[in-house]
Design an enzyme around this catalytic site. Sequence first.
Site, PDB file in Angstrom:
ATOM      1  N   ARG A  18       0.824  -1.214   0.000  1.00  0.00           N
ATOM      2  CA  ARG A  18       0.000   0.000   0.000  1.00  0.00           C
ATOM      3  C   ARG A  18       0.855   1.260   0.000  1.00  0.00           C
ATOM      4  NH1 ARG A  18      -3.859  -0.266   4.888  1.00  0.00           N
ATOM      5  NH2 ARG A  18      -1.922  -0.982   5.795  1.00  0.00           N
ATOM      6  N   ASN A  36      -6.254  -2.643   2.149  1.00  0.00           N
ATOM      7  CA  ASN A  36      -6.163  -4.087   2.340  1.00  0.00           C
ATOM      8  C   ASN A  36      -7.573  -4.649   2.414  1.00  0.00           C
ATOM      9  OD1 ASN A  36      -3.371  -4.277   2.442  1.00  0.00           O
ATOM     10  ND2 ASN A  36      -3.269  -4.179   4.662  1.00  0.00           N
TER      11      ASN A  36
END
EC number: 3.6.1.7
Length: 91
Positions: A18, A36
């Site tokens: 990320r 996520n």
Amino acid sequence: MKRVKISVQGKVQGVCYRRYALSKAKALGLTGYVSNDDDGNVTILAQGAFPAVNYLIDWCKIGSPQSNVSRVFVEEDEADEIYLDFSIVQS
């Protein structure tokens, strides 16, 4: 303007995927988010210029240095919501 939802599968959580996606998207001038998923995948919603979005899609197939991407699914997203920045959404 192009807007896509990208689902990335493989070893993509716990490997800074990320954070790297955030950095890449901002460098490309894209807006949207990365998050996520409960199933171990990562979802990215990206909007911006066609070439920049396509470059991010290509980057997703490689990912962060410690990730191991097995599949990337891309679908056009036609929602009306506008994002002003690119951010990490906490799951």
